[in-house]
Design a protein around this motif. Structure first.
Motif, PDB file in Angstrom:
ATOM      1  N   SER A   8      72.756  67.978  68.329  1.00 15.93           N
ATOM      2  CA  SER A   8      74.145  67.529  68.389  1.00 15.93           C
ATOM      3  C   SER A   8      74.307  66.301  69.279  1.00 15.93           C
ATOM      4  O   SER A   8      73.671  66.174  70.319  1.00 15.93           O
ATOM      5  CB  SER A   8      75.018  68.664  68.923  1.00 15.93           C
ATOM      6  N   THR A 299      68.875  57.463  64.349  1.00 14.59           N
ATOM      7  CA  THR A 299      69.480  57.601  63.023  1.00 14.59           C
ATOM      8  C   THR A 299      68.394  57.435  61.957  1.00 14.59           C
ATOM      9  O   THR A 299      67.441  56.686  62.154  1.00 14.59           O
ATOM     10  CB  THR A 299      70.576  56.541  62.805  1.00 14.59           C
ATOM     11  N   ASN A 308      69.720  63.325  51.417  1.00 10.85           N
ATOM     12  CA  ASN A 308      70.225  63.475  52.788  1.00 10.85           C
ATOM     13  C   ASN A 308      70.855  64.852  52.974  1.00 10.85           C
ATOM     14  O   ASN A 308      70.571  65.556  53.943  1.00 10.85           O
ATOM     15  CB  ASN A 308      71.278  62.403  53.104  1.00 10.85           C
ATOM     16  N   ALA A 309      71.720  65.212  52.041  1.00 13.39           N
ATOM     17  CA  ALA A 309      72.428  66.495  52.133  1.00 13.39           C
ATOM     18  C   ALA A 309      71.439  67.665  52.059  1.00 13.39           C
ATOM     19  O   ALA A 309      71.546  68.636  52.812  1.00 13.39           O
ATOM     20  CB  ALA A 309      73.466  66.603  51.021  1.00 13.39           C
ATOM     21  N   VAL A 312      69.566  67.938  55.440  1.00 16.08           N
ATOM     22  CA  VAL A 312      70.371  68.525  56.520  1.00 16.08           C
ATOM     23  C   VAL A 312      70.476  70.034  56.344  1.00 16.08           C
ATOM     24  O   VAL A 312      70.357  70.801  57.302  1.00 16.08           O
ATOM     25  CB  VAL A 312      71.781  67.870  56.549  1.00 16.08           C
ATOM     26  N   LYS A 313      70.638  70.438  55.092  1.00 13.05           N
ATOM     27  CA  LYS A 313      70.800  71.858  54.791  1.00 13.05           C
ATOM     28  C   LYS A 313      69.512  72.640  55.067  1.00 13.05           C
ATOM     29  O   LYS A 313      69.520  73.672  55.745  1.00 13.05           O
ATOM     30  CB  LYS A 313      71.214  71.998  53.316  1.00 13.05           C
ATOM     31  N   ALA A 316      68.709  72.826  58.828  1.00 15.69           N
ATOM     32  CA  ALA A 316      69.528  73.809  59.550  1.00 15.69           C
ATOM     33  C   ALA A 316      68.991  75.215  59.330  1.00 15.69           C
ATOM     34  O   ALA A 316      68.906  76.020  60.271  1.00 15.69           O
ATOM     35  CB  ALA A 316      70.983  73.704  59.112  1.00 15.69           C
ATOM     36  N   ASN A 322      72.635  70.462  63.488  1.00 21.02           N
ATOM     37  CA  ASN A 322      73.447  69.279  63.821  1.00 21.02           C
ATOM     38  C   ASN A 322      72.722  67.958  63.576  1.00 21.02           C
ATOM     39  O   ASN A 322      72.854  67.006  64.345  1.00 21.02           O
ATOM     40  CB  ASN A 322      73.945  69.341  65.271  1.00 21.02           C
ATOM     41  N   LEU A 323      71.978  67.882  62.498  1.00 17.80           N
ATOM     42  CA  LEU A 323      71.261  66.638  62.175  1.00 17.80           C
ATOM     43  C   LEU A 323      72.055  65.707  61.250  1.00 17.80           C
ATOM     44  O   LEU A 323      71.602  64.609  60.950  1.00 17.80           O
ATOM     45  CB  LEU A 323      69.906  66.960  61.536  1.00 17.80           C
ATOM     46  N   LYS A 324      73.220  66.170  60.826  1.00 20.13           N
ATOM     47  CA  LYS A 324      74.027  65.329  59.935  1.00 20.13           C
ATOM     48  C   LYS A 324      74.530  64.118  60.722  1.00 20.13           C
ATOM     49  O   LYS A 324      74.991  64.256  61.862  1.00 20.13           O
ATOM     50  CB  LYS A 324      75.210  66.153  59.430  1.00 20.13           C
ATOM     51  N   MET A 332      71.397  60.807  58.563  1.00 18.24           N
ATOM     52  CA  MET A 332      71.073  61.780  59.590  1.00 18.24           C
ATOM     53  C   MET A 332      71.044  61.117  60.961  1.00 18.24           C
ATOM     54  O   MET A 332      70.884  59.900  61.083  1.00 18.24           O
ATOM     55  CB  MET A 332      69.687  62.394  59.327  1.00 18.24           C
TER      56      MET A 332
END
Ligand code: PLP
Length: 360
Positions: A8, A299, A308-309, A312-313, A316, A322-324, A332
């Motif tokens: 985060s 970044t 990307n999505a 991140v999913k 997690a 909290n890598l979004k 990211m």
């Protein structure tokens, strides 16, 4: 107990040792029969905490004697107004460099109080670099010049301290505070929200050179008046007692590690591990100009929004949370502040390598 690796941007990880200490003292702080959360800020026992925190902060960060250190509330964002209110004392002019969203917010806020000039901006390339500036770029009559030293959202950091001549330089150091040594004598004021590197949310640290105190505009709210806060010993009103206490524990943790140099070396190694991977990856890339890369906020992007999505999913689910990236930029971002262990980077990079194999 299962702890995740939390990337985060803030509030962010605290050292596990610090959390354990706070836990041990939670109900009965050192035999006082009360929690730090319950204490009068005017009590003897709390005085030792706040004075001790200030002393350690100065020691660890090498704050020169002619600077005052304040423990305030309101976050870094409150200082966006406090800076012009306290410092626009002669010409009423100030120079701003806009290298990202927080710098822009500060620039917008300052416009309410004086003649504010945009010296340079890196918006033309989505804030992916830091403009090079020399003394000639600055107004010698300005009351101050302003930068955001580490740009949390875009993952850039000033690779140099701008030379503004006799004009005091003000820097927002929210996301790089106490992450490596800083020559504070090159600045008039540095300040930041402490929730990234040194404490939980609620604490704002302001370090101001003494000769800049006492010129606040008459209409300055007393809570934003640095001189009033100095005179009150950061206790004009109730300070953020708990956050200051945790800040002290974090500083003690840094001392146990061997001090700021050792911590900075750890931070450099952590960042290098991730950047090296990104530079050699065929799937992931980093959009920042190399010399302007942040050591705290890294970044990175895959070629498509879908990937990307998916990344991140899956990350997690594997315990990397909290890598979004920030909602304004996408992609990211790994915020790897002081408390993120080296192991967190090793494991993240291993995970990214597997992701690349499966999706590259
Ligand atoms: C997080 C951050 C802010 C905002 O801090 P608040 O304490 O939430 O007001 C401002 N500037 C920078 C560089 C930040 O990283």
């Amino acid at each position: 107990m299962a702890r995740v690796f939390n990337f985060s941007a803030g509030p962010s990880m605290l050292p596990l040792e610090v959390l354990r200490e706070a836990q041990a003292d939670l109900i009965d702080y050192q035999g006082s029969g009360q929690s730090v959360m319950e204490m009068s800020h005017r009590s003897k026992v709390y005085e030792e905490i706040i004075f001790g925190a200030e002393k350690l902060f100065r020691q660890v960060y090498n704050v020169p004697d002619n600077y005052k250190l304040l423990f305030l509330q309101g976050g870094a964002s409150t200082q966006f107004a406090a800076v012009p209110l306290n410092l626009l004392r002669k010409s009423g002019r100030a120079d701003y460099i806009v290298t990202g969203q927080f710098a822009n917010k500060a620039y917008q806020e300052a416009q309410k109080y004086g003649q504010i000039r945009l010296v340079a901006s890196s918006k033309d390339k989505t804030f992916s670099y830091i403009p090079e500036l020399t003394k000639d770029d600055f107004d010698p009559e300005a009351d101050y010049a302003y930068i955001c030293f580490n740009n949390t959202i875009f993952g850039t950091k000033f690779p140099y301290i701008p030379d503004t001549g006799d004009v005091p330089l003000v820097a927002d150091i929210s996301s790089c505070m106490i992450s490596e040594p800083l020559d504070i004598s090159k600045f008039g004021v540095v300040y930041g929200g402490a929730q990234k590197n040194v404490a939980p949310a609620g604490l704002t640290v302001v370090i101001v050179r003494e000769d800049l105190l006492g010129y606040a505009k008459p209409e300055t709210p007393v809570m934003l008046n640095w001189k009033a806060q100095v005179d009150g010993g950061s206790m004009y009103n109730t300070p953020p007692c708990w956050s200051i206490y945790i800040c002290k524990l974090v500083l003690e943790w840094i001392e146990r590690l061997g001090g700021l140099e050792v911590l900075a070396e750890n931070n450099r190694k952590k960042a290098a591990l991730l950047y090296d991977f990104l530079d050699n990856s065929k799937l992931f890339g980093n959009p920042v100009r190399k010399q302007d890369r942040s050591m705290m906020n890294v970044t990175f992007v895959c070629p498509t929004d879908e990937l990307n999505a998916q990344f991140v999913k899956e990350a997690a689910a594997a315990g990397f949370v909290n890598l979004k990236g920030h909602r304004s930029v996408g992609g990211m971002r790994a915020s790897i502040y002081n408390a993120m262990p080296y192991e967190g980077l090793e494991k993240l990079v291993a995970f990214m390598r597997e992701f690349e194999k499966a999706n590259g």
